[in-house]
Every structure is written in structure tokens, then in C-alpha cells.
Scaffold this motif. Structure first.
Motif, PDB file in Angstrom:
ATOM      1  N   ASP A 188       1.038  -1.358  -0.221  1.00 18.88           N
ATOM      2  CA  ASP A 188       0.144   0.025   0.497  1.00 18.88           C
ATOM      3  C   ASP A 188       0.876   1.437  -0.231  1.00 18.88           C
ATOM      4  OD1 ASP A 188      -2.603  -1.578  -0.346  1.00 18.88           O
ATOM      5  OD2 ASP A 188      -2.770  -1.107   2.136  1.00 18.88           O
ATOM      6  N   TRP A 189       0.559   2.364  -0.694  1.00 22.40           N
ATOM      7  CA  TRP A 189       1.497   3.303  -1.038  1.00 22.40           C
ATOM      8  C   TRP A 189       1.001   4.602   0.092  1.00 22.40           C
ATOM      9  CZ3 TRP A 189       6.360   3.307  -1.889  1.00 22.40           C
ATOM     10  CH2 TRP A 189       6.983   4.651  -2.183  1.00 22.40           C
ATOM     11  N   ARG A 190       1.074   4.194   1.260  1.00 24.74           N
ATOM     12  CA  ARG A 190       0.747   5.351   2.655  1.00 24.74           C
ATOM     13  C   ARG A 190       1.282   5.296   3.385  1.00 24.74           C
ATOM     14  NH1 ARG A 190      -5.334   3.689   4.484  1.00 24.74           N
ATOM     15  NH2 ARG A 190      -4.412   1.166   5.578  1.00 24.74           N
ATOM     16  N   ASP A 191       1.683   6.553   4.491  1.00 25.61           N
ATOM     17  CA  ASP A 191       2.308   6.197   5.719  1.00 25.61           C
ATOM     18  C   ASP A 191       1.135   6.232   6.353  1.00 25.61           C
ATOM     19  OD1 ASP A 191       2.405   8.748   4.959  1.00 25.61           O
ATOM     20  OD2 ASP A 191       4.397   8.927   5.676  1.00 25.61           O
ATOM     21  N   GLN A 192       1.259   6.436   7.662  1.00 27.27           N
ATOM     22  CA  GLN A 192      -0.102   6.429   8.675  1.00 27.27           C
ATOM     23  C   GLN A 192       0.133   6.409  10.580  1.00 27.27           C
ATOM     24  OE1 GLN A 192      -2.233   2.923   7.134  1.00 27.27           O
ATOM     25  NE2 GLN A 192      -1.571   1.934   8.440  1.00 27.27           N
ATOM     26  N   LEU A 193      -0.309   6.342  10.828  1.00 25.01           N
ATOM     27  CA  LEU A 193      -0.216   6.475  12.361  1.00 25.01           C
ATOM     28  C   LEU A 193      -1.535   5.515  13.225  1.00 25.01           C
ATOM     29  CD1 LEU A 193       1.964   7.330  14.708  1.00 25.01           C
ATOM     30  CD2 LEU A 193      -0.037   9.405  15.347  1.00 25.01           C
ATOM     31  N   ASP A 194      -1.211   4.688  13.364  1.00 23.83           N
ATOM     32  CA  ASP A 194      -2.622   4.000  14.009  1.00 23.83           C
ATOM     33  C   ASP A 194      -2.524   4.020  15.782  1.00 23.83           C
ATOM     34  OD1 ASP A 194      -3.521   1.520  12.219  1.00 23.83           O
ATOM     35  OD2 ASP A 194      -1.674   2.069  11.845  1.00 23.83           O
ATOM     36  N   ILE A 195      -3.561   4.307  15.838  1.00 26.82           N
ATOM     37  CA  ILE A 195      -4.159   4.772  17.253  1.00 26.82           C
ATOM     38  C   ILE A 195      -5.699   3.697  18.402  1.00 26.82           C
ATOM     39  CG2 ILE A 195      -4.918   6.842  18.379  1.00 26.82           C
ATOM     40  CD1 ILE A 195      -3.611   8.444  16.269  1.00 26.82           C
ATOM     41  N   GLY A 196      -5.216   3.378  19.306  1.00 24.18           N
ATOM     42  CA  GLY A 196      -6.467   3.025  19.431  1.00 24.18           C
ATOM     43  C   GLY A 196      -6.620   3.195  21.140  1.00 24.18           C
ATOM     44  N   ALA A 197      -7.119   2.851  21.610  1.00 28.78           N
ATOM     45  CA  ALA A 197      -7.329   3.344  23.325  1.00 28.78           C
ATOM     46  C   ALA A 197      -6.246   3.180  24.188  1.00 28.78           C
ATOM     47  CB  ALA A 197      -8.849   1.810  24.161  1.00 28.78           C
ATOM     48  N   GLU A 198      -5.781   4.111  24.703  1.00 30.72           N
ATOM     49  CA  GLU A 198      -5.214   3.694  25.310  1.00 30.72           C
ATOM     50  C   GLU A 198      -5.312   3.037  26.720  1.00 30.72           C
ATOM     51  OE1 GLU A 198      -1.661   4.772  25.105  1.00 30.72           O
ATOM     52  OE2 GLU A 198      -2.275   6.518  24.978  1.00 30.72           O
ATOM     53  N   ARG A 199      -4.112   2.150  26.906  1.00 28.86           N
ATOM     54  CA  ARG A 199      -4.549   0.846  27.231  1.00 28.86           C
ATOM     55  C   ARG A 199      -2.619  -0.088  28.357  1.00 28.86           C
ATOM     56  NH1 ARG A 199     -10.175  -1.793  25.167  1.00 28.86           N
ATOM     57  NH2 ARG A 199     -11.100  -0.108  25.582  1.00 28.86           N
ATOM     58  N   PRO A 200      -2.852  -0.411  29.376  1.00 24.87           N
ATOM     59  CA  PRO A 200      -1.766  -0.937  29.554  1.00 24.87           C
ATOM     60  C   PRO A 200      -0.951  -2.226  28.624  1.00 24.87           C
ATOM     61  CG  PRO A 200      -2.972  -0.389  31.509  1.00 24.87           C
ATOM     62  CD  PRO A 200      -3.473  -0.627  30.505  1.00 24.87           C
ATOM     63  N   ALA A 201      -0.005  -2.364  28.428  1.00 24.18           N
ATOM     64  CA  ALA A 201       0.162  -3.725  27.478  1.00 24.18           C
ATOM     65  C   ALA A 201       0.186  -4.935  28.310  1.00 24.18           C
ATOM     66  CB  ALA A 201       2.405  -3.676  27.515  1.00 24.18           C
ATOM     67  N   ARG A 202      -0.952  -5.412  27.490  1.00 26.19           N
ATOM     68  CA  ARG A 202      -1.534  -6.573  27.948  1.00 26.19           C
ATOM     69  C   ARG A 202      -0.535  -8.177  26.956  1.00 26.19           C
ATOM     70  NH1 ARG A 202      -7.300  -9.198  28.828  1.00 26.19           N
ATOM     71  NH2 ARG A 202      -6.138 -10.995  29.305  1.00 26.19           N
ATOM     72  N   ALA A 203       0.628  -9.343  27.957  1.00 27.94           N
ATOM     73  CA  ALA A 203       0.961 -10.579  26.783  1.00 27.94           C
ATOM     74  C   ALA A 203       0.337 -11.316  27.819  1.00 27.94           C
ATOM     75  CB  ALA A 203       2.434 -10.629  27.711  1.00 27.94           C
ATOM     76  N   PRO A 204      -0.489 -11.902  26.482  1.00 29.66           N
ATOM     77  CA  PRO A 204      -1.957 -12.885  26.643  1.00 29.66           C
ATOM     78  C   PRO A 204      -0.536 -14.257  27.865  1.00 29.66           C
ATOM     79  CG  PRO A 204      -0.724 -13.338  24.445  1.00 29.66           C
ATOM     80  CD  PRO A 204      -0.622 -11.677  24.665  1.00 29.66           C
ATOM     81  N   GLY A 205      -1.731 -14.636  28.532  1.00 26.43           N
ATOM     82  CA  GLY A 205      -1.694 -15.990  29.491  1.00 26.43           C
ATOM     83  C   GLY A 205      -0.695 -16.991  28.465  1.00 26.43           C
ATOM     84  N   ARG A 206      -0.392 -17.932  29.003  1.00 27.53           N
ATOM     85  CA  ARG A 206      -0.542 -19.032  28.026  1.00 27.53           C
ATOM     86  C   ARG A 206      -1.757 -20.250  27.765  1.00 27.53           C
ATOM     87  NH1 ARG A 206       3.301 -24.533  30.882  1.00 27.53           N
ATOM     88  NH2 ARG A 206       2.671 -25.888  28.499  1.00 27.53           N
ATOM     89  N   ASP A 207      -2.645 -19.849  28.362  1.00 23.98           N
ATOM     90  CA  ASP A 207      -3.849 -20.622  27.750  1.00 23.98           C
ATOM     91  C   ASP A 207      -5.481 -19.010  27.122  1.00 23.98           C
ATOM     92  OD1 ASP A 207      -3.006 -22.564  28.585  1.00 23.98           O
ATOM     93  OD2 ASP A 207      -3.785 -22.462  30.990  1.00 23.98           O
ATOM     94  N   GLU A 208      -4.509 -17.783  27.328  1.00 25.96           N
ATOM     95  CA  GLU A 208      -5.207 -17.015  26.829  1.00 25.96           C
ATOM     96  C   GLU A 208      -4.873 -16.826  25.032  1.00 25.96           C
ATOM     97  OE1 GLU A 208      -6.178 -13.338  30.286  1.00 25.96           O
ATOM     98  OE2 GLU A 208      -3.584 -13.584  29.297  1.00 25.96           O
ATOM     99  N   PRO A 209      -6.329 -16.545  24.541  1.00 22.81           N
ATOM    100  CA  PRO A 209      -6.374 -16.246  23.245  1.00 22.81           C
ATOM    101  C   PRO A 209      -5.181 -15.227  22.679  1.00 22.81           C
ATOM    102  CG  PRO A 209      -8.559 -15.923  23.741  1.00 22.81           C
ATOM    103  CD  PRO A 209      -7.852 -15.818  25.393  1.00 22.81           C
ATOM    104  N   PRO A 210      -4.298 -15.394  21.881  1.00 25.91           N
ATOM    105  CA  PRO A 210      -3.479 -14.329  21.554  1.00 25.91           C
ATOM    106  C   PRO A 210      -3.783 -13.343  20.735  1.00 25.91           C
ATOM    107  CG  PRO A 210      -3.578 -15.997  19.162  1.00 25.91           C
ATOM    108  CD  PRO A 210      -4.274 -15.970  20.755  1.00 25.91           C
ATOM    109  N   TYR A 211      -4.801 -13.022  20.701  1.00 28.15           N
ATOM    110  CA  TYR A 211      -4.878 -11.275  19.624  1.00 28.15           C
ATOM    111  C   TYR A 211      -5.877 -10.657  21.337  1.00 28.15           C
ATOM    112  CZ  TYR A 211      -9.672 -12.984  22.256  1.00 28.15           C
ATOM    113  OH  TYR A 211     -10.588 -13.590  22.439  1.00 28.15           O
ATOM    114  N   TRP A 212      -4.562 -11.172  22.534  1.00 26.61           N
ATOM    115  CA  TRP A 212      -4.708  -9.738  23.939  1.00 26.61           C
ATOM    116  C   TRP A 212      -3.428  -9.086  23.207  1.00 26.61           C
ATOM    117  CZ3 TRP A 212      -8.920  -8.883  25.966  1.00 26.61           C
ATOM    118  CH2 TRP A 212     -10.343  -9.086  25.924  1.00 26.61           C
ATOM    119  N   TRP A 213      -2.969  -9.186  22.478  1.00 24.39           N
ATOM    120  CA  TRP A 213      -1.174  -8.588  22.345  1.00 24.39           C
ATOM    121  C   TRP A 213      -2.215  -7.129  21.660  1.00 24.39           C
ATOM    122  CZ3 TRP A 213       3.028  -8.521  23.494  1.00 24.39           C
ATOM    123  CH2 TRP A 213       3.830 -10.375  24.112  1.00 24.39           C
ATOM    124  N   LEU A 214      -2.770  -7.273  21.225  1.00 23.36           N
ATOM    125  CA  LEU A 214      -3.434  -6.160  20.638  1.00 23.36           C
ATOM    126  C   LEU A 214      -3.796  -5.202  21.055  1.00 23.36           C
ATOM    127  CD1 LEU A 214      -5.758  -7.922  17.661  1.00 23.36           C
ATOM    128  CD2 LEU A 214      -3.277  -6.673  17.537  1.00 23.36           C
TER     129      LEU A 214
END
Length: 351
Positions: free
Chosen positions: A111-137
């Protein structure tokens, strides 16, 4: 941006069936009595079922609010490249921050563009061993130290458009005969809103014209603020891509894949793309994605037209999940291969 269509004298003029423009929906009609609200619902039903895209006016977002965001956004892209690269999203396992021109992919192509991605401001979350990997988001944003006003304007925009989208979704569900509050519990203070500040710098040096490749959005609703340059194209029922002429004061709204899943295809998530502006012409756009919690499981929507639903679009290369986080993670891993390779190699499918 002056909203010249908020109080039209002829409400029936709000729907234009030609390909010269998308349907135009005036959200403020919901406050003008039963007759105006009934017309709004008829127009909204048609636009969401037949097209999947429309222009939204009467949303209540003021010119002052819009100018505050656009001023801060242009100031960000005017920063020296070293300042922007200090926010490189390659440094974020949460896919937040700055993406250089050409580093994002759609359907495997640049894609020929540049951008800044922003979401809700929350603490970093690394998913636990049995948690879905989408919590990285979930995690913090990256902000330019030299431009503190950008943080205030962007987070205010997230809150403002979340409120507009919430109201629009409730009116849309009502329009098709469903309970207005059916999906309220999927949002709340753990929703996953996503804001992009995007610049298209013109055509690529190699002559390719993909600003953004053909795609559908993952969530419930997208509200896009575009400038006057144009370039957004929508796939219509004739099988061709048609331009979406910019409309002053309007948001371009499209439905995401979750609403298609929820209604078994009755509501359309429509393919769209952006063609790069010619030469060195810059184009700026601000898409806002109204998404539920990452762990939201989207139940089928009870509504009277369910028996006529054609079924969800099937694409083996793009499986759809009813649990939202998996859709979002799938898209992020594909769109940002540099981030994926650095932080999430274990989640990538072997070639």
C-alpha cells in the motif's frame, strides 16, 4: 467542514440511486419526529442491505472538532522523518504507531501510504499461556514528543466518533427490525476502537496505483473522514469499482464483516479500495473503526428478514470468525509483516 445537508428542506432528496454518489443518510432525522425517523430507517435499511456504504450527515460532529484533528494530523506528517520514525510500529507488539510508506500490505501487495495507528490507551497486555493471542493487540499508543496536541485531538476523536457510531448502530438495528440494544454488551469500556491518520503521498515511483488494495473491514462500522482529493472506490452491484466523490461535512460509512456475519449476509460488508492520487498530490484521510471487545462473540441477530439472508460471503483466503479478536489479529499479521516477524513469528503460518 460545514455540514450543508444537516437540515434539508426535502428529505426525499437524501437518497440518490445513481452511481455518481452513495446514498446520503441524515442521522439528525432521528430527532425530528416519527415520520422523519421512519424515513431515516427506510433509507438506512436500503443503504445497508443493498450497498453496504453510504454518506452520513447530520451526525453532530462540529467543524471545530474536525479542524482540531486535521490541524494536528497535518502537523504530524510535516514533522521530520526522524521524528515520525521514532514512533515506528515495528517497535510495538501491539501494532501501534507509525507505518512508513510501502510497509503495509493488502492482499499481499504494498500500500502506497504512510499512517499513524491509534487505539484505546491501555497498558500493555501479553496474553497468558492459555489466553487467546489476540490480547497482544491491547497496549499503549506511541505519540510524538514534539506534538502533544495530537494525543489530545486523536483520543477526543475516538471518544466522539464512538458515540456517533453507537447511535448509528442502534438506528441501523432498529431499521431492520432488530432490538436496538442487542449488541450493546459487546462494547462498553473494553471496546477496541481503532483510528488511523493516513497520508497518501501521490503515485508510487514504479507507476503502481494501489493506495490501498481491495479489502473489507473487520468490525461493525467504519466512519471515514476524507479530504477533497478523492480516490476511494466502492464495488457496486454492476461488478465495477465506482468513485466516492467527497461530500463536505459527511463521513463515508461502510459496514464491516461482523455485521455480515451477524445477519448471515443480509447486511453487506462491501469491498473497496483507494487509488493513489496522481503525481505528487497528497491525500489525507481519517478512518475510524467501531469495533467491539476483542473477546466479543457475535451472536446471530434476531430480525424479521433473517429468512431471506443469502449467507455470509465465503473466501478460503479470508476466513471469518465470530470471536472478533481473531479477525483483527488475522488482519494485523497480514497487513504489517515487519511487526509480525519481529514480535509474533510464532503466530505466522509457515509458507
Amino acid at each position: 467542514m460545514t455540514n450543508t445537508l444537516t437540515n434539508p428542506s426535502n428529505p426525499s432528496a437524501l437518497t440518490n440511486p445513481s452511481y455518481d454518489q452513495l446514498p446520503i443518510i441524515d442521522l439528525s432525522a432521528a430527532d425530528r419526529g416519527p415520520q422523519a425517523r421512519a424515513l431515516l430507517h427506510a433509507q438506512l435499511h436500503s443503504a445497508a442491505h443493498d450497498v453496504g456504504f453510504f454518506q452520513l450527515v447530520g451526525h453532530g460532529v462540529t467543524r471545530e472538532e474536525t479542524d482540531a484533528l486535521l490541524t494536528a494530523m497535518r502537523a504530524f506528517f510535516a514533522l521530520p522523518e526522524t521524528d515520525r520514525l521514532a514512533l515506528d510500529n515495528v517497535n510495538s507488539p501491539h501494532f501501534r504507531g507509525y507505518t512508513r510508506t510501502g510497509d503495509e500490505r493488502t492482499a499481499g501487495a504494498r500500500d502506497w501510504r504512510d499512517q499513524l495507528d491509534i487505539g484505546a490507551e491501555r497498558p500493555a497486555r501479553a496474553p497468558g499461556r492459555d489466553e487467546p493471542p489476540y490480547w497482544w493487540l491491547e497496549g499503549p499508543n506511541q505519540w510524538p514528543a514534539r506534538l502533544p496536541e495530537l494525543r489530545a485531538a486523536a483520543l477526543a476523536w475516538v471518544d466522539r466518533l464512538s458515540a456517533v457510531a453507537e447511535r448509528l448502530l442502534r438506528e441501523l438495528l432498529t431499521a431492520i427490525g432488530a432490538p436496538a440494544d442487542f449488541y450493546d454488551a459487546l462494547f462498553g469500556d473494553r471496546a477496541y476502537p481503532h483510528l488511523k491518520l493516513v497520508r497518501y503521498p501521490g503515485s508510487a515511483g514504479d507507476g503502481t496505483s494501489q493506495g490501498v488494495g481491495v479489502h473489507k473491514d473487520y468490525g461493525f462500522l467504519t466512519l471515514l473522514l476524507q479530504d477533497t482529493v478523492g480516490g476511494l472506490q466502492v464495488l457496486r452491484e454492476d461488478g465495477l469499482f465506482h468513485d466516492v466523490p467527497p461530500l463536505e461535512g459527511a463521513f463515508v460509512v461502510n459496514l464491516g464483516e461482523l455485521l455480515e456475519v451477524a445477519t448471515n449476509g443480509y447486511l453487506m460488508a462491501t469491498s473497496h479500495r483507494v487509488v493513489s492520487p496522481p503525481g505528487a498530490t497528497e491525500r489525507f484521510s481519517v478512518p475510524f473503526f467501531y469495533n467491539p471487545r476483542l473477546d466479543a462473540k457475535v451472536a446471530p441477530l434476531p430480525f424479521p428478514h433473517a429468512s431471506t439472508a443469502p449467507g455470509v460471503t465465503t473466501d478460503p483466503a479470508n476466513p471469518l470468525f465470530s470471536e472478533y479478536g481473531y479477525n483483527e489479529l488475522k488482519g494485523k499479521l497480514r497487513a504489517h509483516p515487519l511487526v509480525a516477524a519481529r514480535h509474533h513469528a510464532d503466530l505466522l503460518t509457515p509458507a
